[in-house]
Design a protein around this motif. Sequence first.
Motif, PDB file in Angstrom:
ATOM      1  N   GLU A  20      13.247  50.364  54.067  1.00  0.00           N
ATOM      2  CA  GLU A  20      13.250  49.248  53.128  1.00  0.00           C
ATOM      3  C   GLU A  20      13.774  49.624  51.749  1.00  0.00           C
ATOM      4  N   SER A  21      13.830  50.909  51.427  1.00  0.00           N
ATOM      5  CA  SER A  21      14.352  51.323  50.119  1.00  0.00           C
ATOM      6  C   SER A  21      15.878  51.312  50.077  1.00  0.00           C
ATOM      7  N   LEU A  22      16.530  51.174  51.232  1.00  0.00           N
ATOM      8  CA  LEU A  22      17.997  51.173  51.300  1.00  0.00           C
ATOM      9  C   LEU A  22      18.540  49.811  50.863  1.00  0.00           C
ATOM     10  N   LYS A  23      19.349  49.810  49.785  1.00  0.00           N
ATOM     11  CA  LYS A  23      19.908  48.569  49.247  1.00  0.00           C
ATOM     12  C   LYS A  23      21.407  48.466  49.479  1.00  0.00           C
ATOM     13  N   SER A  24      22.082  49.612  49.485  1.00  0.00           N
ATOM     14  CA  SER A  24      23.532  49.627  49.609  1.00  0.00           C
ATOM     15  C   SER A  24      23.951  50.883  50.362  1.00  0.00           C
ATOM     16  N   ILE A  25      24.862  50.728  51.310  1.00  0.00           N
ATOM     17  CA  ILE A  25      25.359  51.893  52.030  1.00  0.00           C
ATOM     18  C   ILE A  25      26.866  51.793  52.182  1.00  0.00           C
ATOM     19  N   THR A  26      27.512  52.929  51.982  1.00  0.00           N
ATOM     20  CA  THR A  26      28.952  53.043  52.189  1.00  0.00           C
ATOM     21  C   THR A  26      29.156  54.106  53.249  1.00  0.00           C
ATOM     22  N   VAL A  27      29.858  53.730  54.305  1.00  0.00           N
ATOM     23  CA  VAL A  27      30.150  54.679  55.384  1.00  0.00           C
ATOM     24  C   VAL A  27      31.610  55.097  55.281  1.00  0.00           C
ATOM     25  N   PRO A  28      31.952  56.289  55.770  1.00  0.00           N
ATOM     26  CA  PRO A  28      33.330  56.748  55.658  1.00  0.00           C
ATOM     27  C   PRO A  28      34.267  56.032  56.622  1.00  0.00           C
ATOM     28  N   TYR A  29      35.535  56.056  56.290  1.00  0.00           N
ATOM     29  CA  TYR A  29      36.582  55.430  57.095  1.00  0.00           C
ATOM     30  C   TYR A  29      36.614  55.958  58.526  1.00  0.00           C
ATOM     31  N   CYS A  30      36.112  57.166  58.754  1.00  0.00           N
ATOM     32  CA  CYS A  30      36.240  57.817  60.060  1.00  0.00           C
ATOM     33  C   CYS A  30      35.114  57.466  61.029  1.00  0.00           C
ATOM     34  N   ILE A  31      34.171  56.623  60.637  1.00  0.00           N
ATOM     35  CA  ILE A  31      33.091  56.206  61.538  1.00  0.00           C
ATOM     36  C   ILE A  31      33.689  55.414  62.694  1.00  0.00           C
ATOM     37  N   LYS A  32      33.335  55.799  63.918  1.00  0.00           N
ATOM     38  CA  LYS A  32      33.865  55.118  65.099  1.00  0.00           C
ATOM     39  C   LYS A  32      32.870  54.139  65.710  1.00  0.00           C
ATOM     40  N   GLY A  33      31.602  54.281  65.378  1.00  0.00           N
ATOM     41  CA  GLY A  33      30.611  53.385  65.959  1.00  0.00           C
ATOM     42  C   GLY A  33      29.316  53.379  65.180  1.00  0.00           C
ATOM     43  N   ILE A  34      28.596  52.276  65.333  1.00  0.00           N
ATOM     44  CA  ILE A  34      27.282  52.108  64.716  1.00  0.00           C
ATOM     45  C   ILE A  34      26.316  51.835  65.859  1.00  0.00           C
ATOM     46  N   GLY A  35      25.327  52.702  66.025  1.00  0.00           N
ATOM     47  CA  GLY A  35      24.404  52.628  67.142  1.00  0.00           C
ATOM     48  C   GLY A  35      23.446  51.460  67.080  1.00  0.00           C
ATOM     49  N   SER A  36      22.821  51.174  68.210  1.00  0.00           N
ATOM     50  CA  SER A  36      21.845  50.092  68.322  1.00  0.00           C
ATOM     51  C   SER A  36      20.728  50.278  67.299  1.00  0.00           C
ATOM     52  N   GLY A  37      20.420  49.228  66.577  1.00  0.00           N
ATOM     53  CA  GLY A  37      19.315  49.263  65.625  1.00  0.00           C
ATOM     54  C   GLY A  37      19.520  50.194  64.442  1.00  0.00           C
ATOM     55  N   ALA A  38      20.748  50.644  64.199  1.00  0.00           N
ATOM     56  CA  ALA A  38      21.010  51.637  63.152  1.00  0.00           C
ATOM     57  C   ALA A  38      20.458  51.218  61.787  1.00  0.00           C
TER      58      ALA A  38
END
Length: 183
Positions: A89-107
């Motif tokens: 719940e403390s996560l407000k903003s996230i930036t992932v790198p261009y090289c991410i190929k997938g986002i897992g279930s419930g990430a």
Amino acid sequence: MKIKRRIFSVVLILSMIIAMFPRNSFITFKTSAYEVDMNSRLIYDVLSDGIIIRSFMPPKNFNGSLTIPDTINGIQVTMIGQNAFSGMESLKSITVPYCIKGIGSGAFASCKNLKTFSVSEDTSDGKKIAVKASSESIDGIKISAFNNCTSLTSITIPNGIKSIEETAFNYCISLKKIDIQNN
């Protein structure tokens, strides 16, 4: 005699309490060793095709903004694992790198204060890149990846995405805008 009875009673009560827990509940080790990057405080696995992010240990003074690097120890970050940030719940903003190929279930499930999710166009050496289709962009968002992110207001789906599985944005009650880029 009274002392023996009391000792027996205490031992019996302790035995009953311990018996209530499953045998493995006191042992918490995993068969695969996760690694921790102390700079980013990310917990990860090194796989044959890159790094998969498993979790995050926010510092006490965490401001809610997290940028995942494109490499850790020279190895490319390629996946956000299942339930990696779930319930944070403390996560407000996230930036992932261009090289991410997938986002897992419930990430990011139940990250109720997550407002911003973006894909970076910067590499760790400060160079700008164009987010491209093919292997250099997210190609799949799994089931319930952003489930119950009640503060998420907009998301941009980058070029090259091949699939968004069912309930990926389930219960995102503040989601007002989904920007799907070309392709």
